[in-house]
Motif scaffolding. Sequence first.
Motif, PDB file in Angstrom:
ATOM      1  N   GLU B 196       0.837  -1.197   0.000  1.00  0.00           N
ATOM      2  CA  GLU B 196       0.000   0.000   0.000  1.00  0.00           C
ATOM      3  C   GLU B 196       0.878   1.255   0.000  1.00  0.00           C
ATOM      4  O   GLU B 196       1.992   1.235   0.551  1.00  0.00           O
ATOM      5  N   LYS B 197       0.404   2.304  -0.603  1.00  0.00           N
ATOM      6  CA  LYS B 197       1.166   3.552  -0.701  1.00  0.00           C
ATOM      7  C   LYS B 197       0.257   4.749  -0.467  1.00  0.00           C
ATOM      8  O   LYS B 197      -0.964   4.656  -0.637  1.00  0.00           O
ATOM      9  N   THR B 198       0.870   5.876  -0.151  1.00  0.00           N
ATOM     10  CA  THR B 198       0.140   7.140  -0.063  1.00  0.00           C
ATOM     11  C   THR B 198       0.951   8.186  -0.824  1.00  0.00           C
ATOM     12  O   THR B 198       2.172   8.239  -0.681  1.00  0.00           O
ATOM     13  N   THR B 199       0.296   8.975  -1.652  1.00  0.00           N
ATOM     14  CA  THR B 199       0.998  10.044  -2.383  1.00  0.00           C
ATOM     15  C   THR B 199       0.478  11.399  -1.926  1.00  0.00           C
ATOM     16  O   THR B 199      -0.732  11.637  -1.896  1.00  0.00           O
ATOM     17  N   ILE B 200       1.418  12.262  -1.542  1.00  0.00           N
ATOM     18  CA  ILE B 200       1.033  13.628  -1.132  1.00  0.00           C
ATOM     19  C   ILE B 200       1.863  14.638  -1.911  1.00  0.00           C
ATOM     20  O   ILE B 200       2.926  14.309  -2.450  1.00  0.00           O
ATOM     21  N   MET B 201       1.350  15.857  -1.981  1.00  0.00           N
ATOM     22  CA  MET B 201       2.094  16.955  -2.589  1.00  0.00           C
ATOM     23  C   MET B 201       2.244  18.048  -1.539  1.00  0.00           C
ATOM     24  O   MET B 201       1.259  18.429  -0.903  1.00  0.00           O
ATOM     25  N   PHE B 219       9.007  12.446   8.831  1.00  0.00           N
ATOM     26  CA  PHE B 219       8.875  11.036   8.433  1.00  0.00           C
ATOM     27  C   PHE B 219      10.027  10.189   8.985  1.00  0.00           C
ATOM     28  O   PHE B 219       9.822   9.066   9.427  1.00  0.00           O
ATOM     29  N   ALA B 220      11.240  10.748   8.947  1.00  0.00           N
ATOM     30  CA  ALA B 220      12.437   9.959   9.260  1.00  0.00           C
ATOM     31  C   ALA B 220      12.435   9.437  10.694  1.00  0.00           C
ATOM     32  O   ALA B 220      12.681   8.248  10.927  1.00  0.00           O
ATOM     33  N   TRP B 221      12.145  10.303  11.647  1.00  0.00           N
ATOM     34  CA  TRP B 221      12.247   9.831  13.040  1.00  0.00           C
ATOM     35  C   TRP B 221      11.140   8.837  13.371  1.00  0.00           C
ATOM     36  O   TRP B 221      11.264   8.055  14.306  1.00  0.00           O
ATOM     37  N   ARG B 222      10.067   8.833  12.565  1.00  0.00           N
ATOM     38  CA  ARG B 222       8.988   7.835  12.745  1.00  0.00           C
ATOM     39  C   ARG B 222       9.271   6.552  11.948  1.00  0.00           C
ATOM     40  O   ARG B 222       8.418   5.673  11.866  1.00  0.00           O
ATOM     41  N   ARG B 223      10.433   6.512  11.285  1.00  0.00           N
ATOM     42  CA  ARG B 223      10.807   5.366  10.438  1.00  0.00           C
ATOM     43  C   ARG B 223       9.769   5.069   9.351  1.00  0.00           C
ATOM     44  O   ARG B 223       9.478   3.911   9.046  1.00  0.00           O
ATOM     45  N   SER B 250      -0.070   3.237   4.490  1.00  0.00           N
ATOM     46  CA  SER B 250      -1.415   3.782   4.325  1.00  0.00           C
ATOM     47  C   SER B 250      -1.572   5.073   5.131  1.00  0.00           C
ATOM     48  O   SER B 250      -0.940   5.261   6.159  1.00  0.00           O
ATOM     49  N   ILE B 251      -2.436   5.938   4.650  1.00  0.00           N
ATOM     50  CA  ILE B 251      -2.751   7.180   5.357  1.00  0.00           C
ATOM     51  C   ILE B 251      -3.492   6.863   6.668  1.00  0.00           C
ATOM     52  O   ILE B 251      -3.571   7.699   7.565  1.00  0.00           O
ATOM     53  N   GLU B 252      -4.011   5.632   6.780  1.00  0.00           N
ATOM     54  CA  GLU B 252      -4.731   5.235   7.990  1.00  0.00           C
ATOM     55  C   GLU B 252      -3.782   4.962   9.152  1.00  0.00           C
ATOM     56  O   GLU B 252      -4.216   4.917  10.301  1.00  0.00           O
ATOM     57  N   ASP B 253      -2.473   4.775   8.852  1.00  0.00           N
ATOM     58  CA  ASP B 253      -1.497   4.574   9.914  1.00  0.00           C
ATOM     59  C   ASP B 253      -1.414   5.825  10.792  1.00  0.00           C
ATOM     60  O   ASP B 253      -1.240   6.934  10.267  1.00  0.00           O
ATOM     61  N   GLN B 254      -1.481   5.632  12.074  1.00  0.00           N
ATOM     62  CA  GLN B 254      -1.468   6.773  12.985  1.00  0.00           C
ATOM     63  C   GLN B 254      -0.213   7.631  12.797  1.00  0.00           C
ATOM     64  O   GLN B 254      -0.295   8.857  12.805  1.00  0.00           O
ATOM     65  N   LEU B 255       0.935   6.976  12.591  1.00  0.00           N
ATOM     66  CA  LEU B 255       2.190   7.717  12.458  1.00  0.00           C
ATOM     67  C   LEU B 255       2.188   8.586  11.190  1.00  0.00           C
ATOM     68  O   LEU B 255       2.692   9.702  11.197  1.00  0.00           O
ATOM     69  N   VAL B 256       1.609   8.062  10.117  1.00  0.00           N
ATOM     70  CA  VAL B 256       1.536   8.836   8.871  1.00  0.00           C
ATOM     71  C   VAL B 256       0.618  10.041   9.073  1.00  0.00           C
ATOM     72  O   VAL B 256       0.946  11.171   8.701  1.00  0.00           O
ATOM     73  N   GLY B 274      -3.953  10.462  -2.535  1.00  0.00           N
ATOM     74  CA  GLY B 274      -4.631   9.188  -2.343  1.00  0.00           C
ATOM     75  C   GLY B 274      -3.782   8.188  -1.590  1.00  0.00           C
ATOM     76  O   GLY B 274      -2.568   8.337  -1.480  1.00  0.00           O
ATOM     77  N   SER B 275      -4.455   7.186  -1.042  1.00  0.00           N
ATOM     78  CA  SER B 275      -3.821   6.076  -0.357  1.00  0.00           C
ATOM     79  C   SER B 275      -4.364   4.858  -1.078  1.00  0.00           C
ATOM     80  O   SER B 275      -5.572   4.709  -1.217  1.00  0.00           O
TER      81      SER B 275
END
Lengths: 283, 283
Positions: B196-201, B219-223, B250-256, B274-275
């Motif tokens: 699964e992927k998420t694309t943002i701009m 993003f980095a410190w959350r791995r 996925s965008i549903e991940d709390q960390l994302v 989108g995710s």
Amino acid sequence: MKAGYLGPKATFTDIAVQNAFPDAERIGYTTIPDCFKAVINNEVDMAVVPFENALEGSVHLTTDYLFHETNPPIRAEIIVPIQQHLMVHPMQYNKWNEVERILSHPHALAQCHKFLHNQFRGVTLEQLTSTAAAAKYVSEHPESNIAAIANELAAEKYNLKIVKENIHDYDFNHTRFIVLAHSHTEILPSLTSTYEKTTIMVTLPSDRAGALHQVLSAFAWRRINLSKIESRPLKTGLGHYFFMIDINQSIEDQLVKNAIEEIESLGCHVKILGSYFSYHTQK
Amino acid sequence: MKAGYLGPKATFTDIAVQNAFPDAERIGYTTIPDCFKAVINNEVDMAVVPFENALEGSVHLTTDYLFHETNPPIRAEIIVPIQQHLMVHPMQYNKWNEVERILSHPHALAQCHKFLHNQFRGVTLEQLTSTAAAAKYVSEHPESNIAAIANELAAEKYNLKIVKENIHDYDFNHTRFIVLAHSHTEILPSLTSTYEKTTIMVTLPSDRAGALHQVLSAFAWRRINLSKIESRPLKTGLGHYFFMIDINQSIEDQLVKNAIEEIESLGCHVKILGSYFSYHTQK
């Protein structure tokens, strides 16, 4: 001084050379790689090629060639405003709004997208290697009811009639050209520079999470400003990229030197394209 | 189920749709924006357009349209291997190695650069809107000694003779297509997804030093692994960019979710495209 440039005569690259090096003997080449090779083979003292446009982004052929091949360093950049006009052969002057085909460089066609969409919807757009090549083609086909999108110099050079001025969609559009020359060649543009830059290309050690973040960290904590970061495919498979980074400082700065040294220690491959001054022209 | 795609028939986009949605009614559109509009206007249930090629990089028209316009979300990606062939009209079969012009999509021409350079140096290359459009043109001009570079489906569809198979320079070449559809439409490709992927701009608040570094830090410190970061011109002047970022979660991940929230708090503008699941086809 001999300056090779992406020809034919009257391209925007030609304008850049004329502005920056008015006394240079100008030699046009057909392709960007040919310009690079002309410097390597010492046919010319420097080569001027397009690198980036404010609307269309980087010229990928230049970027990819700089990454994949061994080239002389970038010694200067010249930033030129882009003004596009619609022009026809004088024989077609009366029926220019019935043109059957419009020829230009793909970037120029894209830069005039709104104009073309509104005024010439359905007319065939033909992509040529340069705006000047389009003007040249129109000048050589007086019987065809076709038009070129090109600059003023091209209209003058190929005796075409400008029928619509400034048809580009956005006014702030500029193109960035780079000057490549061996490091022993003295490069002295007839323009005043505002600032110095360094361009590097970085290949990350692997697809490990956060590798690009590490690279940017090396610059960020040193307060080194990056004016551009762009990824391009490594051409080894989908998802593999290299990064082109513009640093707003000279490579001679101790902090920049150290940052690059550390990036290499992290396992990145760094290719230094050059440290150079940036020049702007008025037209 | 109606699937709009970048036509004409037998483009690589058509192949992507046939593989992923074999039961869908396929409707070809002339341009990428037309595909997007067809979904918005509910003429079709989904639109499939090219997004990125392993060699040529992103399809800028798709990227720019996704950034500048309001569109339905990305609901899936389909990754297709690219195999290019040289084909001519059967009437020209005997003199195919004397062709005067070779027609194809600019990316396909670039993908066969070495082949063309070695075998057809000096022959005029003409850029069309798709590989299939090139095949169609050749089929409609039996008297012209011209060739098209296109896929097998195009040769079949337009009754052309393949005279050289697999003329692409690199074997690992793939193109990534995206499926756009309203969020209430159910999208069920006949393929198995691997991830699964998420694309943002992301638009940075200003040209301040280290702004992109801050975004990547979130993003980095959350791995959280990013598979792609690409800059594109904002079209407001040289040196102004937005960034397209692919997140491997996925965008549903709390960390994302939290990372995106914080990036916005930093003053960045974030557009979530989108995710979605990623699908690969064998041919």
